[in-house]
Write an enzyme that holds these catalytic residues in place. Structure first.
Site, PDB file in Angstrom:
ATOM      1  N   LYS A 108      46.100  19.994  42.003  1.00  0.00           N
ATOM      2  CA  LYS A 108      44.661  20.125  41.184  1.00  0.00           C
ATOM      3  C   LYS A 108      44.589  21.746  40.841  1.00  0.00           C
ATOM      4  O   LYS A 108      45.408  22.590  41.460  1.00  0.00           O
ATOM      5  CB  LYS A 108      43.451  19.832  41.970  1.00  0.00           C
ATOM      6  CG  LYS A 108      43.418  20.445  43.579  1.00  0.00           C
ATOM      7  CD  LYS A 108      42.976  21.834  43.589  1.00  0.00           C
ATOM      8  CE  LYS A 108      41.665  22.100  42.773  1.00  0.00           C
ATOM      9  NZ  LYS A 108      40.592  21.957  43.892  1.00  0.00           N
ATOM     10  N   ASN A 126      41.646  24.875  40.642  1.00  0.00           N
ATOM     11  CA  ASN A 126      40.164  24.978  40.880  1.00  0.00           C
ATOM     12  C   ASN A 126      39.519  25.154  39.550  1.00  0.00           C
ATOM     13  O   ASN A 126      39.948  25.384  38.528  1.00  0.00           O
ATOM     14  CB  ASN A 126      39.914  26.385  41.693  1.00  0.00           C
ATOM     15  CG  ASN A 126      38.668  26.618  41.932  1.00  0.00           C
ATOM     16  OD1 ASN A 126      37.660  27.091  41.049  1.00  0.00           O
ATOM     17  ND2 ASN A 126      38.254  26.422  43.216  1.00  0.00           N
ATOM     18  N   SER A 127      38.136  24.405  39.604  1.00  0.00           N
ATOM     19  CA  SER A 127      37.310  24.054  38.576  1.00  0.00           C
ATOM     20  C   SER A 127      36.968  25.105  37.614  1.00  0.00           C
ATOM     21  O   SER A 127      36.536  24.899  36.678  1.00  0.00           O
ATOM     22  CB  SER A 127      36.024  23.088  39.106  1.00  0.00           C
ATOM     23  OG  SER A 127      36.490  22.108  39.824  1.00  0.00           O
ATOM     24  N   ASP A 186      40.158  17.734  47.443  1.00  0.00           N
ATOM     25  CA  ASP A 186      40.585  17.972  46.244  1.00  0.00           C
ATOM     26  C   ASP A 186      40.869  16.508  45.521  1.00  0.00           C
ATOM     27  O   ASP A 186      40.091  15.753  45.509  1.00  0.00           O
ATOM     28  CB  ASP A 186      42.076  18.497  46.429  1.00  0.00           C
ATOM     29  CG  ASP A 186      41.979  19.943  46.628  1.00  0.00           C
ATOM     30  OD1 ASP A 186      40.707  20.232  46.757  1.00  0.00           O
ATOM     31  OD2 ASP A 186      42.858  20.639  47.333  1.00  0.00           O
ATOM     32  N   ASP A 202      44.346  27.871  45.286  1.00  0.00           N
ATOM     33  CA  ASP A 202      43.575  26.689  45.223  1.00  0.00           C
ATOM     34  C   ASP A 202      44.234  25.381  44.346  1.00  0.00           C
ATOM     35  O   ASP A 202      43.522  24.923  43.574  1.00  0.00           O
ATOM     36  CB  ASP A 202      42.226  26.757  44.821  1.00  0.00           C
ATOM     37  CG  ASP A 202      41.259  25.597  45.221  1.00  0.00           C
ATOM     38  OD1 ASP A 202      41.716  24.805  46.074  1.00  0.00           O
ATOM     39  OD2 ASP A 202      40.337  25.324  44.843  1.00  0.00           O
ATOM     40  N   ARG A 232      33.836  13.118  43.232  1.00  0.00           N
ATOM     41  CA  ARG A 232      33.263  14.082  42.471  1.00  0.00           C
ATOM     42  C   ARG A 232      33.820  13.785  41.108  1.00  0.00           C
ATOM     43  O   ARG A 232      34.840  13.716  40.689  1.00  0.00           O
ATOM     44  CB  ARG A 232      34.091  15.301  43.215  1.00  0.00           C
ATOM     45  CG  ARG A 232      33.961  16.557  42.280  1.00  0.00           C
ATOM     46  CD  ARG A 232      34.440  17.812  43.301  1.00  0.00           C
ATOM     47  NE  ARG A 232      34.937  18.850  42.559  1.00  0.00           N
ATOM     48  CZ  ARG A 232      35.214  20.057  43.059  1.00  0.00           C
ATOM     49  NH1 ARG A 232      35.092  20.040  44.483  1.00  0.00           N
ATOM     50  NH2 ARG A 232      35.666  21.089  42.271  1.00  0.00           N
ATOM     51  N   ASP A 238      36.674  18.943  51.632  1.00  0.00           N
ATOM     52  CA  ASP A 238      37.155  19.000  50.223  1.00  0.00           C
ATOM     53  C   ASP A 238      38.411  18.278  50.335  1.00  0.00           C
ATOM     54  O   ASP A 238      39.549  19.205  50.570  1.00  0.00           O
ATOM     55  CB  ASP A 238      36.927  20.323  49.752  1.00  0.00           C
ATOM     56  CG  ASP A 238      37.285  20.556  48.367  1.00  0.00           C
ATOM     57  OD1 ASP A 238      37.922  19.637  47.669  1.00  0.00           O
ATOM     58  OD2 ASP A 238      37.369  21.740  47.822  1.00  0.00           O
ATOM     59  N   HIS A 255      29.643  18.173  39.497  1.00  0.00           N
ATOM     60  CA  HIS A 255      30.101  19.611  39.407  1.00  0.00           C
ATOM     61  C   HIS A 255      29.818  20.048  37.962  1.00  0.00           C
ATOM     62  O   HIS A 255      29.839  19.320  36.968  1.00  0.00           O
ATOM     63  CB  HIS A 255      31.333  19.771  39.770  1.00  0.00           C
ATOM     64  CG  HIS A 255      31.771  20.999  40.358  1.00  0.00           C
ATOM     65  ND1 HIS A 255      30.736  21.838  40.664  1.00  0.00           N
ATOM     66  CD2 HIS A 255      32.779  21.561  40.466  1.00  0.00           C
ATOM     67  CE1 HIS A 255      31.285  23.166  41.255  1.00  0.00           C
ATOM     68  NE2 HIS A 255      32.729  22.685  41.177  1.00  0.00           N
ATOM     69  N   GLU A 278      37.966  14.292  44.128  1.00  0.00           N
ATOM     70  CA  GLU A 278      37.635  14.849  42.646  1.00  0.00           C
ATOM     71  C   GLU A 278      38.524  13.905  41.614  1.00  0.00           C
ATOM     72  O   GLU A 278      39.677  13.804  41.980  1.00  0.00           O
ATOM     73  CB  GLU A 278      37.655  16.274  42.375  1.00  0.00           C
ATOM     74  CG  GLU A 278      38.957  16.959  42.556  1.00  0.00           C
ATOM     75  CD  GLU A 278      38.983  18.359  42.534  1.00  0.00           C
ATOM     76  OE1 GLU A 278      38.090  18.892  43.600  1.00  0.00           O
ATOM     77  OE2 GLU A 278      39.560  19.382  41.993  1.00  0.00           O
ATOM     78  N   SER A 295      35.873  24.063  52.638  1.00  0.00           N
ATOM     79  CA  SER A 295      36.160  24.064  51.256  1.00  0.00           C
ATOM     80  C   SER A 295      37.537  24.356  51.019  1.00  0.00           C
ATOM     81  O   SER A 295      38.492  24.953  51.729  1.00  0.00           O
ATOM     82  CB  SER A 295      35.630  25.506  50.886  1.00  0.00           C
ATOM     83  OG  SER A 295      36.307  26.049  49.734  1.00  0.00           O
ATOM     84  N   GLY A 296      38.274  23.599  50.031  1.00  0.00           N
ATOM     85  CA  GLY A 296      39.761  23.803  49.718  1.00  0.00           C
ATOM     86  C   GLY A 296      39.892  25.179  49.407  1.00  0.00           C
ATOM     87  O   GLY A 296      40.964  25.792  49.645  1.00  0.00           O
ATOM     88  N   LEU A 297      38.891  25.698  48.277  1.00  0.00           N
ATOM     89  CA  LEU A 297      39.315  27.118  47.763  1.00  0.00           C
ATOM     90  C   LEU A 297      39.393  27.909  49.049  1.00  0.00           C
ATOM     91  O   LEU A 297      40.139  28.966  49.174  1.00  0.00           O
ATOM     92  CB  LEU A 297      38.291  27.592  46.942  1.00  0.00           C
ATOM     93  CG  LEU A 297      38.002  28.869  46.411  1.00  0.00           C
ATOM     94  CD1 LEU A 297      39.371  29.491  45.783  1.00  0.00           C
ATOM     95  CD2 LEU A 297      36.867  29.506  45.586  1.00  0.00           C
TER      96      LEU A 297
HETATM   97  C1  SPV Z   1      35.889  24.356  46.993  1.00  0.00           C
HETATM   98  O1  SPV Z   1      34.956  24.871  47.420  1.00  0.00           O
HETATM   99  O2  SPV Z   1      36.818  24.310  47.178  1.00  0.00           O
HETATM  100  C2  SPV Z   1      35.339  23.530  45.756  1.00  0.00           C
HETATM  101  C3  SPV Z   1      34.149  23.771  45.230  1.00  0.00           C
HETATM  102  O3  SPV Z   1      35.848  22.671  45.484  1.00  0.00           O
HETATM  103  S1  SPV Z   1      34.435  24.574  43.903  1.00  0.00           S
HETATM  104  O4  SPV Z   1      35.386  25.824  44.145  1.00  0.00           O
HETATM  105  O5  SPV Z   1      32.984  25.153  43.472  1.00  0.00           O
HETATM  106  O6  SPV Z   1      35.232  23.778  42.807  1.00  0.00           O
HETATM  107 MG    MG Z   2      37.907  22.517  46.143  1.00  0.00          MG
END
Ligand code: SPV
Ligand code: MG
Length: 558
Positions: free
Chosen positions: A136, A138-139, A103, A74, A174, A101, A205, A130, A62-64
Site C-alpha cells: 500500500k 499512504n492515502s 493496511d 508507510d 475502509r 490499521d 476516508h 482498506e 496506526s500503520g503510518l
Molecule cells: C494510519 O494512521 O496509518 C492511517 C490513517 O491509515 S491515514 O494515515 O490517515 O491514512
Molecule cells: Mg494506515
C-alpha cells in the site's frame, strides 16, 4: 458472550476480571453505541500506555505511526510480523481495546486469514483493512491510487470474518474511493458490498480539508452499519458536526507520533546547542515518571510476593592484621598474610581455597601496612588499633559481618580444601577445626606454643569426617593439662552462632576484655556460658606461619 482469547496478554495491572467484557466486546460496543466514541493513535507499548492514561477507551494502532516509529515508510516496509510484535507490546501494556490499521491485509484473502488468526491470539480487538493493493501507499500521498476489485476485497472481508476465533473481534472495512477521486456513488456501492460481506463497520476516508463529503456519505449511508472517520485533514470541523452526522467512531490517527517528533527534535536540538541538560530538565518527564508509567511498583510488589533471594552463602572473615615480626625482613614491608608462598601471597592462596568451596564474600581485617594487601575480590576492613589489640578486637571491627553463616579464619594458615568442605558441612552453631595429631607426627616442632583444646571425647581415628565432639576448654597454660587437639584457627559459625559471637564481643567491649583477648579466649567465654562449641577433628594437612621454618614447611606443602 465473552471470549477467552488464546493467550492472556494483558499486564497484571490491567487484567480484566473474568466477568468484565473482553477488549473486542468493548470495541464492538463503541461501534454500536449511539454515542460518538474516540480512539487515539499509539505506535508502541509506551504510547499505548499514554493513550490509556489519558482516559481514551481505545487505541488506534496506526500503520503510518508504527512505520515512522521504526524509521520506515508507510509502504509495508515493516513486515506484518514486525507490526504484530509492536501490537503484542501494546496489548500487553494496556487494558483497552486496540483497533489495528491492517493496511490492505498484507495481500489477498489468505494473508488476511493469517493476520486475523494472529490478532485474535494476541488479544487485539479489531482490524481495519482498506480496499487497496499490497504494497500500500499512504492515502495522503499522490492521486488516484488504484483500488481493489470489489469482489476480491469482499473475499478478504469474508475470509477475515470466517477466521476470527474471538466472536466479538471487529473487522472494519475502509473505503478509499473518495481519496482516489471516485464518486460518492462508488463509495456507497463499495460500502454496501463490504457491509454485505460481513464488515462490522465502514471507515470512510477523505483527504479534503472540510468534512462535507464525509457528512454527505454518512447522510446517504443512513446508519446501515457504524461509520468510522479519520479527520486528520478536516481537523477544523467541530466534533459536534460528526455527532450530528451520526458518526460512531473518530480515529485521532497520528498525533502522538507527530507530537513525539516535535518533542524529541526540540530536546535534541537544545542539548546539542547547550552541551548541557540544564535547559531541558524541566521540560521532560522525570525518570521516576518513566518508572511509574511502566509499572515499576507492580514489579516491586511481585518481588515481595514471589522472590526469595538465593542464599548468599557462607561468608568469611580473615584475621590478618599482624605484622609477623618473627619473619624478620620478610614482613618489613608487608604483613605476614602477604608473604610469598611459592609465587603467591599466602592470603591469596587462602582466599582461593575459600572461593573454591563457594565462600566468595571474604572480608580481611588488615592492620600492618594495609595498602600492601592488594588482592582482588576481598573486602578490606581496617583495625587501626592493631598494634595494641588482639584477635577479638580485630574480629569486632567486622562485627556487622557476623550475621548469617560465616567462617572465621586466621590469616596465616593454609589447609587442604577437604578440611574446609568438611567444616562447612557440619551441623553445629560454632565448630572449630581441631588437629588431633597436634604433636605433629614428626613434621612439626613439638615444643612450639599451640592453641590447645580439650574435648569430651578423644580422637580415635574411627570418627566419620563430619562427626563433631564438644569442646570443654581452650586451655593453653598448665603443662599437665590434657590436650585433645590443636585449634587450627578456622571456625564455622551458623547464623545463630555468628550472633552468639557478635553478642559476646559486645559484652567483652563492655567489660574491658576485648582489646587483649584472642580467639580461644573468646571461645572459652562462650564455653563457660554453656554455649555448645564443638570440634571437628582433622589430622594434619594444614599449617600456620610463625617463623621462617614454618614458612619453609608451608612452601613445601603447597
Ligand atoms: C494510519 O494512521 O496509518 C492511517 C490513517 O491509515 S491515514 O494515515 O490517515 O491514512
Ligand atoms: Mg494506515
Amino acid at each position: 458472550m465473552t471470549t477467552t482469547i488464546g493467550r492472556n496478554s494483558q499486564s497484571p495491572q490491567t487484567r480484566a476480571n473474568a466477568e468484565a467484557p473482553t477488549k473486542s466486546a468493548r470495541l464492538k460496543q463503541m461501534l454500536l453505541a449511539p454515542e460518538l466514541a474516540f480512539i487515539m493513535e499509539a505506535h508502541n507499548g509506551l504510547s499505548a500506555k499514554i493513550v490509556e492514561e489519558a482516559g481514551f477507551s481505545g487505541i488506534w494502532a496506526s500503520g503510518l505511526a508504527m512505520s515512522a516509529a521504526l524509521g520506515v515508510r508507510d509502504n509495508n516496509e515493516a513486515s506484518w510480523t514486525q507490526v504484530l510484535e509492536q501490537l503484542e507490546f501494546m496489548a500487553d501494556a494496556t487494558g483497552i481495546p486496540i483497533l489495528v490499521d491492517g493496511d490492505t491485509g498484507y495481500g489477498n484473502f489468505n494473508n488476511v486469514r493469517r493476520l486475523v488468526a494472529k490478532l485474535c491470539q494476541r488479544g487485539i480487538a479489531g482490524v481495519c483493512i482498506e480496499d487497496k493493493l499490497f504494497p500500500k501507499t499512504n492515502s495522503f500521498i499522490g492521486e488516484g491510487q488504484p483500488l481493489a476489485d470489489i469482489d476480491e476485497f469482499c473475499g478478504r472481508i469474508k475470509a477475515g470474518k470466517d477466521t476470527q476465533t474471538d466472536p466479538d473481534f471487529c473487522l472494519v472495512a475502509r473505503v478509499e474511493a473518495l481519496i482516489s477521486g471516485w464518486s460518492m456513488e462508488e463509495a456507497l456501492r463499495r460500502a454496501e458490498a463490504y457491509h454485505e460481506a460481513g464488515a462490522d463497520a465502514i471507515l470512510i476516508h477523505s483527504k479534503k480539508s472540510d468534512a462535507d463529503e464525509i457528512v454527505e456519505f454518512a447522510n446517504k449511508w443512513g446508519g446501515k452499519a457504524p461509520v468510522v472517520i479519520v479527520p486528520t485533514m478536516y481537523y477544523r470541523t467541530p466534533t459536534d458536526a460528526f455527532r450530528e452526522a451520526a458518526i460512531s467512531l473518530i480515529i485521532w490517527a497520528n498525533h502522538n507520533m507527530r507530537a513525539s517528533i516535535s518533542a524529541m527534535r526540540e530536546t535534541s536540538q537544545r542539548i546539542m546547542a547547550d552541551q548541557s541538560l540544564v535547559g531541558i530538565e524541566d521540560n521532560v518527564v522525570s525518570v521516576k515518571d518513566v518508572f511509574s508509567l511502566v509499572g515499576q511498583n507492580e514489579l516491586a510488589a511481585a518481588e515481595r510476593r514471589y522472590f526469595t533471594a538465593p542464599d548468599a552463602g557462607t561468608k568469611a572473615i580473615v584475621l590478618a592484621a599482624s605484622q609477623g615480626s618473627k619473619l624478620g625482613p620478610l614482613t618489613a614491608e608487608r604483613p605476614k598474610c602477604m608473604v610469598d608462598v611459592r609465587g603467591q601471597p599466602l592470603l591469596k592462596r587462602l582466599v582461593s581455597t575459600l572461593n573454591g568451596s563457594g565462600v566468595n564474600d571474604v572480608s580481611v581485617i588488615c592492620g600492618y601496612k594495609p595498602d600492601t594487601v592488594d588482592l582482588p575480590r576481598i573486602e578490606k576492613i581496617d583495625n587501626p588499633e592493631f598494634e595494641n589489640t588482639g584477635e577479638a578486637a580485630s574480629l569486632a571491627c567486622a562485627a556487622d559481618k557476623l550475621e548469617g553463616p560465616c567462617l572465621l579464619s586466621y590469616g596465616d594458615i593454609l589447609f587442604r580444601p577437604y578440611i574446609l568442605d568438611a567444616l562447612l558441612s557440619t551441623d553445629g552453631d560454632i565448630v572449630c577445626a581441631v588437629d588431633a595429631r597436634w604433636q605433629g607426627a614428626g613434621h612439626r616442632d613439638p615444643d612450639r606454643a599451640i592453641d590447645a583444646v580439650q574435648c569430651t571425647e578423644r580422637f580415635t581415628g574411627s570418627y566419620l569426617e563430619e562427626d563433631t565432639v564438644a569442646i570443654t576448654g581452650f586451655d593453653n597454660s598448665p603443662s599437665d593439662t590434657r590436650i585433645d587437639g590443636e585449634f587450627i584457627g578456622l571456625i564455622k559459625l551458623s547464623g545463630p552462632g555468628a550472633t552468639l559471637v557478635r553478642n559476646e564481643l559486645d559484652v567483652m567491649r563492655e567489660d574491658g576484655t576485648l582489646a587483649t583477648a584472642d580467639l580461644p579466649m573468646l571461645l572459652q567465654r562462650l564455653v563457660d556460658k554453656g554455649v555448645a562449641v564443638s570440634a571437628l577433628y582433622v589430622t594434619g594437612h594444614w599449617l600456620d606461619v610463625d617463623d621462617a621454618l614454618d614458612l619453609a614447611r608451608m612452601r613445601n606443602m603447597v
